[in-house]
Design an enzyme around this catalytic site. Structure first.
Site, PDB file in Angstrom:
ATOM      1  N   HIS A 291     -11.979 -15.729   2.245  1.00  0.00           N
ATOM      2  CA  HIS A 291     -12.644 -15.420   0.963  1.00  0.00           C
ATOM      3  C   HIS A 291     -12.805 -13.906   0.733  1.00  0.00           C
ATOM      4  O   HIS A 291     -12.056 -13.120   1.272  1.00  0.00           O
ATOM      5  CB  HIS A 291     -13.972 -16.164   0.858  1.00  0.00           C
ATOM      6  CG  HIS A 291     -13.799 -17.613   1.217  1.00  0.00           C
ATOM      7  ND1 HIS A 291     -13.381 -18.546   0.312  1.00  0.00           N
ATOM      8  CD2 HIS A 291     -13.911 -18.253   2.408  1.00  0.00           C
ATOM      9  CE1 HIS A 291     -13.268 -19.714   0.929  1.00  0.00           C
ATOM     10  NE2 HIS A 291     -13.581 -19.568   2.189  1.00  0.00           N
ATOM     11  N   GLU A 306     -20.623 -17.394   2.580  1.00  0.00           N
ATOM     12  CA  GLU A 306     -19.601 -17.454   3.634  1.00  0.00           C
ATOM     13  C   GLU A 306     -18.958 -16.092   3.870  1.00  0.00           C
ATOM     14  O   GLU A 306     -18.764 -15.662   5.009  1.00  0.00           O
ATOM     15  CB  GLU A 306     -18.547 -18.497   3.240  1.00  0.00           C
ATOM     16  CG  GLU A 306     -17.463 -18.669   4.283  1.00  0.00           C
ATOM     17  CD  GLU A 306     -16.434 -19.725   3.907  1.00  0.00           C
ATOM     18  OE1 GLU A 306     -16.641 -20.424   2.899  1.00  0.00           O
ATOM     19  OE2 GLU A 306     -15.429 -19.831   4.620  1.00  0.00           O
ATOM     20  N   HIS A 359     -13.704 -18.709   9.074  1.00  0.00           N
ATOM     21  CA  HIS A 359     -14.394 -19.302   7.919  1.00  0.00           C
ATOM     22  C   HIS A 359     -15.734 -19.863   8.353  1.00  0.00           C
ATOM     23  O   HIS A 359     -15.984 -20.032   9.533  1.00  0.00           O
ATOM     24  CB  HIS A 359     -13.554 -20.443   7.323  1.00  0.00           C
ATOM     25  CG  HIS A 359     -12.416 -19.965   6.495  1.00  0.00           C
ATOM     26  ND1 HIS A 359     -12.396 -20.054   5.129  1.00  0.00           N
ATOM     27  CD2 HIS A 359     -11.247 -19.384   6.866  1.00  0.00           C
ATOM     28  CE1 HIS A 359     -11.264 -19.552   4.670  1.00  0.00           C
ATOM     29  NE2 HIS A 359     -10.534 -19.137   5.712  1.00  0.00           N
ATOM     30  N   GLU A 423     -13.929 -22.490  12.068  1.00  0.00           N
ATOM     31  CA  GLU A 423     -15.080 -22.704  11.184  1.00  0.00           C
ATOM     32  C   GLU A 423     -16.302 -22.475  12.063  1.00  0.00           C
ATOM     33  O   GLU A 423     -16.646 -23.312  12.893  1.00  0.00           O
ATOM     34  CB  GLU A 423     -15.089 -24.136  10.635  1.00  0.00           C
ATOM     35  CG  GLU A 423     -13.957 -24.480   9.681  1.00  0.00           C
ATOM     36  CD  GLU A 423     -14.212 -24.029   8.239  1.00  0.00           C
ATOM     37  OE1 GLU A 423     -15.224 -23.344   7.983  1.00  0.00           O
ATOM     38  OE2 GLU A 423     -13.375 -24.373   7.374  1.00  0.00           O
TER      39      GLU A 423
END
Ligand SMILES: [Zn+2]
Length: 461
Positions: A291, A306, A359, A423
Site C-alpha cells: 500500500h 496498514e 502487509h 501478514e
C-alpha cells in the site's frame, strides 16, 4: 491531609484485596482446523492441564487469572465445545469437551507457551473403544453397557445389512431393526431389565430375517443415536444430549483424571543482532511494504492504518539486511502509491534473489477476536516462507500462528524469484492492533523477518 490518607487507605484495601487475580485472560481461540487452543493473558500465568473422563474433557486452569465474561463456542465434530468460565474468583477455567464416544491420548497433547501466551495442541480425537463394565446379570453378554451408552457386540459375519431405527410416538420406545441379523434363540422374545442411563428394559425379537432390539426408556432418558461401529453397534446419546449417570454404579477403578505436564514457558527473546547470520556473496533482496500514498491499506482499531504499520517494519528490515552486506531495493521507502505491476516489475527488472512483501491483515465487520500472523507464498517461495515464518514464531510473541499458506497474490504470481508475503497481524484484531501500534513490537517483527531472510540466504546462497 486526612482525606488523602483516607483515599490512600481505601486504595490500599482495594489493591490488597485483588492480588489473587493478578492476570486477566485477554483472548482465547480454538482453531478447529488445527485442533489447537491458544490463549493470551496480560501478565504471566502458569496453566495446569487435566484430562477428565465422563464426559471426556480437557480442563485448563489459569490460577490467579480473571476474565471479563464467560463464553462458550460450539465446535462440532469430535470436539463438542470450548467453554471459558470461573470456577472461583481466583481461577479462570477453559474446558475443551469432546463429543460423546471420543477420547484423547493424553500423551499426545502438546503444550507450549511464553509466560503470557499458551498453545495447547490436541491430537485428533479417536473413537473410543468401548470399555466394558461387568455384565448385567441375566442380560446376554452381547448387549453391553459402556461408559458412553450401550454396545451390541456382533461378529463380523453377523453384521446387519442395514440398521433401521424407529421411535414410538410417545418417545418411550426405540426399535432397532437389524436386517439380516439373528437373535440367539435362547434370548429371543425375552425382556431384560437394564435400569441404566434412563433405559429401563431391553427386549430381543427375531422377526423373519431381521433381529429387533427394543429399548424401553424412562422419562430421563437422553435421545439416542444408533450407529454401526467396529465390532458391533453403538448406542450413544445424540449430539447435544446429556447422558444421565448414576454415580454409585460408576466403575471407580479407572483413573478418571490424568494430569498433563505443562512445560516451563519459553521467554520470547529479542534476537541478538550480533548473532545474525552473515551470508556470503552479495544477494539482492526486494522489500515491498504494501500500500502507501492514496491507498492506506486496511484501517483497524483506533484508526490504525496498514501503511503505517508495514513501512516502519520494512525500513527496519532493510537496515538490518544492509548492515549485513545485503543489497536491498525497496518498492517504496516513504508514504507513496505504487501499483502492484510496478512492484513486481521492480523485482523482476533488478533480478532480485528474493522478494518479500509486508502487509497487515483485516477482517470485515467488528471481529476483534480475529488475530494472528500468516506467511504466504505462491510457488518458489515455500522454503523462504518456512524459514521466515519459523524465525517469527521463535522470536515474536504473536497472538496466533495462522500458518504458512499458498495464495495467488499478484506480487507472488508475477515475480520470478522466491517470493513471500508476510501478514504481520490484523489491524482489526484486539491483540494485534495493540501490538502493531507498538514500535517495540514492530521492531521485534522486523528483526525476526530479517533474521529469517538472512538464514535463507545463508542456506541458499
Ligand atoms: Zn495489504
Amino acid at each position: 491531609m486526612k482525606l488523602r490518607w483516607y483515599i490512600l487507605s481505601v486504595l490500599a484495601a482495594i489493591f490488597f484485596a485483588l492480588p489473587a487475580e493478578a492476570a486477566r485472560l485477554l483472548f482465547w481461540d480454538f482453531d478447529r482446523d488445527r485442533n489447537s487452543l491458544s490463549f493470551t493473558t496480560d501478565s504471566s500465568v502458569r496453566p495446569t492441564v487435566r484430562l477428565i473422563a465422563n464426559p471426556t474433557r480437557l480442563v485448563i486452569d489459569l490460577p490467579g487469572t480473571g476474565i471479563s465474561r464467560s463464553a462458550s463456542q460450539r465446535v462440532g465434530g469430535a470436539i463438542a465445545s470450548v467453554r471459558v468460565g470461573q470456577p472461583d474468583n481466583r481461577t479462570t477455567r477453559l474446558v475443551v469437551e469432546l463429543a460423546p464416544g471420543y477420547f484423547l491420548d493424553p500423551q499426545q497433547v502438546k503444550i507450549a507457551g511464553t509466560p503470557s501466551q499458551w498453545t495447547i495442541q490436541l491430537p485428533s480425537p479417536q473413537r473410543s473403544r468401548p470399555t466394558f463394565e461387568p455384565l448385567l446379570r441375566g442380560v446376554p453378554e452381547w448387549f453391553q453397557i459402556t461408559k458412553n451408552g450401550f454396545f451390541i457386540r456382533l461378529r463380523d459375519r453377523d453384521r446387519p445389512e442395514e440398521i433401521k431405527v424407529d421411535r414410538s410416538d410417545n418417545g418411550r420406545q426405540i426399535n432397532i431393526e437389524l436386517k439380516g441379523a439373528r437373535v440367539r434363540s435362547e434370548d429371543s422374545s425375552k425382556t431384560f431389565t437394564v435400569d441404566r442411563y434412563g433405559v429401563e428394559e431391553v427386549r430381543f425379537n427375531q422377526l423373519g430375517n431381521n433381529a429387533r432390539i427394543t429399548l424401553t426408556l424412562d422419562r430421563n432418558s437422553p435421545r439416542w443415536e444408533v450407529s454401526d461401529s467396529r465390532g458391533g453397534i453403538s448406542i450413544v446419546p445424540e449430539q447435544g444430549s446429556e447422558i444421565l449417570r448414576d454415580p454409585p454404579s460408576e466403575p471407580s477403578s479407572q483413573a478418571s483424571e490424568i494430569v498433563i505436564p505443562v512445560p516451563l514457558p519459553t521467554q520470547p527473546t529479542v534476537p541478538d543482532r550480533t548473532n545474525f547470520p552473515q551470508p556470503n556473496g552479495r544477494a539482492l533482496v526486494v522489500l515491498d511494504p504494501g500500500h502507501g500514498g492514496k491507498d492506506p491499506g486496511a484501517i483497524g482499531i483506533g484508526g490504525l492504518r496498514e501503511t503505517d504499520v508495514v513501512l516502519p517494519i520494512s525500513l527496519e528490515i532493510a537496515q538490518i539486511l544492509r548492515d549485513r552486506g545485503i543489497n536491498v531495493v525497496m518498492t517504496r521507502s516513504d508514504d507513496r502509491f505504487i501499483s502492484l505491476q510496478e512492484r513486481a516489475y521492480m523485482a523482476n527488472r533488478t533480478r532480485a534473489d528474493i522478494f518479500t512483501s509486508i502487509h497487515a491483515n483485516a477482517v470485515g465487520g467488528y471481529r476483534p477476536e480475529v488475530n494472528g500472523m500468516e506467511t504466504y507464498y505462491y510457488s518458489r517461495g515455500y522454503r523462504l516462507a518456512q524459514i521466515v515464518h519459523q524465525a517469527i514464531l521463535e522470536t515474536v510473541p504473536i497472538a496466533r500462528n495462522r500458518g504458512i499458506k499458498q495464495a495467488r497474490f499478484y506480487v507472488l504470481r508475477n515475480t520470478s524469484m522466491p517470493s513471500i508475503l508476510v501478514e504481520v497481524g490484523f489491524v482489526t484484531g484486539q491483540i494485534d492492533s495493540r501490538n502493531l501500534a507498538n514500535p517495540a513490537y514492530r521492531s521485534q517483527m522486523a528483526q525476526a523477518i530479517a533474521l529469517g531472510i538472512l538464514r535463507y540466504l545463508q542456506q541458499y546462497p
